[in-house]
Design a protein around this motif. Structure first.
Motif, mmCIF file in Angstrom:
data_model
loop_
_atom_site.group_PDB
_atom_site.id
_atom_site.type_symbol
_atom_site.label_atom_id
_atom_site.label_comp_id
_atom_site.label_asym_id
_atom_site.label_seq_id
_atom_site.Cartn_x
_atom_site.Cartn_y
_atom_site.Cartn_z
ATOM 1 N N ILE A 221 0.837 -1.203 0.000
ATOM 2 C CA ILE A 221 0.000 0.000 0.000
ATOM 3 C C ILE A 221 0.867 1.247 0.000
ATOM 4 O O ILE A 221 0.640 2.191 -0.765
ATOM 5 N N LEU A 222 1.888 1.261 0.844
ATOM 6 C CA LEU A 222 2.784 2.415 0.922
ATOM 7 C C LEU A 222 3.512 2.627 -0.400
ATOM 8 O O LEU A 222 3.623 3.765 -0.882
ATOM 9 N N ALA A 223 3.994 1.550 -1.015
ATOM 10 C CA ALA A 223 4.702 1.665 -2.301
ATOM 11 C C ALA A 223 3.791 2.214 -3.378
ATOM 12 O O ALA A 223 4.201 3.042 -4.201
ATOM 13 N N ARG A 224 2.544 1.774 -3.400
ATOM 14 C CA ARG A 224 1.592 2.263 -4.404
ATOM 15 C C ARG A 224 1.326 3.752 -4.224
ATOM 16 O O ARG A 224 1.214 4.501 -5.198
ATOM 17 N N ILE A 225 1.216 4.168 -2.970
ATOM 18 C CA ILE A 225 0.992 5.596 -2.702
ATOM 19 C C ILE A 225 2.166 6.419 -3.210
ATOM 20 O O ILE A 225 1.993 7.438 -3.891
ATOM 21 N N LEU A 226 3.372 5.981 -2.897
ATOM 22 C CA LEU A 226 4.565 6.749 -3.254
ATOM 23 C C LEU A 226 4.802 6.785 -4.753
ATOM 24 O O LEU A 226 5.275 7.783 -5.296
ATOM 25 N N THR A 227 4.463 5.701 -5.459
ATOM 26 C CA THR A 227 4.722 5.655 -6.901
ATOM 27 C C THR A 227 3.642 6.353 -7.714
ATOM 28 O O THR A 227 3.873 6.682 -8.881
ATOM 29 N N THR A 228 2.491 6.572 -7.121
ATOM 30 C CA THR A 228 1.413 7.236 -7.869
ATOM 31 C C THR A 228 1.225 8.701 -7.484
ATOM 32 O O THR A 228 0.508 9.423 -8.168
ATOM 33 N N ALA A 229 1.867 9.127 -6.399
ATOM 34 C CA ALA A 229 1.753 10.529 -5.990
ATOM 35 C C ALA A 229 2.477 11.412 -6.994
ATOM 36 O O ALA A 229 3.611 11.127 -7.397
ATOM 37 N N ARG A 230 1.840 12.495 -7.409
ATOM 38 C CA ARG A 230 2.460 13.399 -8.374
ATOM 39 C C ARG A 230 3.584 14.203 -7.743
ATOM 40 O O ARG A 230 4.523 14.608 -8.412
ATOM 41 N N HIS A 231 3.473 14.437 -6.463
ATOM 42 C CA HIS A 231 4.508 15.173 -5.741
ATOM 43 C C HIS A 231 4.873 14.379 -4.495
ATOM 44 O O HIS A 231 4.355 13.293 -4.263
ATOM 45 N N GLY A 232 5.763 14.897 -3.698
ATOM 46 C CA GLY A 232 6.131 14.215 -2.473
ATOM 47 C C GLY A 232 4.940 14.059 -1.536
ATOM 48 O O GLY A 232 4.011 14.869 -1.538
ATOM 49 N N THR A 233 4.951 12.985 -0.748
ATOM 50 C CA THR A 233 3.885 12.721 0.204
ATOM 51 C C THR A 233 4.353 13.123 1.598
ATOM 52 O O THR A 233 5.385 12.651 2.069
ATOM 53 N N LEU A 234 3.626 14.000 2.248
ATOM 54 C CA LEU A 234 4.040 14.523 3.550
ATOM 55 C C LEU A 234 4.106 13.413 4.592
ATOM 56 O O LEU A 234 3.209 12.584 4.703
#
Length: 237
Positions: free
Chosen positions: A92-105
């Protein structure tokens, strides 16, 4: 606009007073600006740009916990991802990081995942070599946001540019671009007198191969052929 993270400002203010600290002393101890501190006290919210390390220093100084600071009346996931199997949580974390257009806070990840900062860093350390195998570098400078970077990669850049050109080629041209194309054909398009929109359209048409780069605003051979036009519209017989 980013939303503020709900916080119990009254609880923090009471704790700061109980610790015998002034507003200025609390700000200095946490490394926060006065406006960021007052945002929590007065507006009951933490701005997403506020580094989690500074917020952690603030609650440590005040002697309260994250649970006391954050407003948990807000809806949270029924099953916090930290309760999921390790590999599922990492996925889940990897999917969030790879699909976020910018950095995730980082603070957002901690809230949504029910993480402590140490738990988040452990998961990021586990994911880092997996991303590295794909040529991606995981980073979170100043404990502010988690980012993925592919660094200098000419082959990937070339592939991305080629995909962008194909995507642009599939899109219909705008009315203003069609006007530029017609003026280029008739020889009435001047770079010196081109408007800002003309220049935008000229660049887009050049990228699509409709205008010849480096030769002024003239039709390319492909565009001439596609439009079934003579090579020289001014030629006489």
């Amino acid at each position: 606009m980013p939303k503020h993270v709900p916080a119990n400002g009254a609880t923090l203010a009471t704790a700061v007073r109980a610790a015998g600290m002034s507003e200025r002393e609390a700000c200095r101890a946490a490394g926060l600006s006065t406006s960021a501190f007052r945002q929590v006290i007065v507006a009951d919210g933490i701005h997403p740009s506020t580094p989690i390390g500074n917020v952690h220093a603030l609650i440590t100084t005040a002697g309260i916990t994250w649970s006391e600071l954050l407003d948990h009346d807000q809806p949270l996931p029924d099953l916090p991802p930290t309760h999921l199997p390790d590999e599922t949580r990492l996925t889940i974390l990897a999917r969030i990081l790879t699909t976020a257009r910018h950095g995730t806070l980082i603070e957002h990840l901690c809230i949504v995942f029910g993480y402590t900062l140490d738990q988040l860093e452990d998961d990021l350390a586990t994911l880092a070599p997996r991303f590295a195998a794909l040529g991606l570098t995981l980073g979170y400078p100043n404990n502010s946001a988690v980012t993925l970077s592919r660094g200098a990669d000419p082959d990937t850049t070339q592939a991305i540019d080629a995909l962008a050109r194909l995507d642009a080629a599939d899109r219909p041209i705008t009315r203003s671009a069609a006007s530029v194309l017609h003026r280029a054909y008739t020889g009435t398009l001047s770079e010196q007198r081109a408007t800002r929109q003309d220049r935008i359209d000229m660049a887009a048409l050049t990228n699509r191969g409709a205008l010849t780069p480096g030769h002024g605003p003239v039709l390319s051979a492909d565009a001439t052929y596609s439009l079934m036009l003579d090579e020289d519209p001014t030629a006489t017989t």
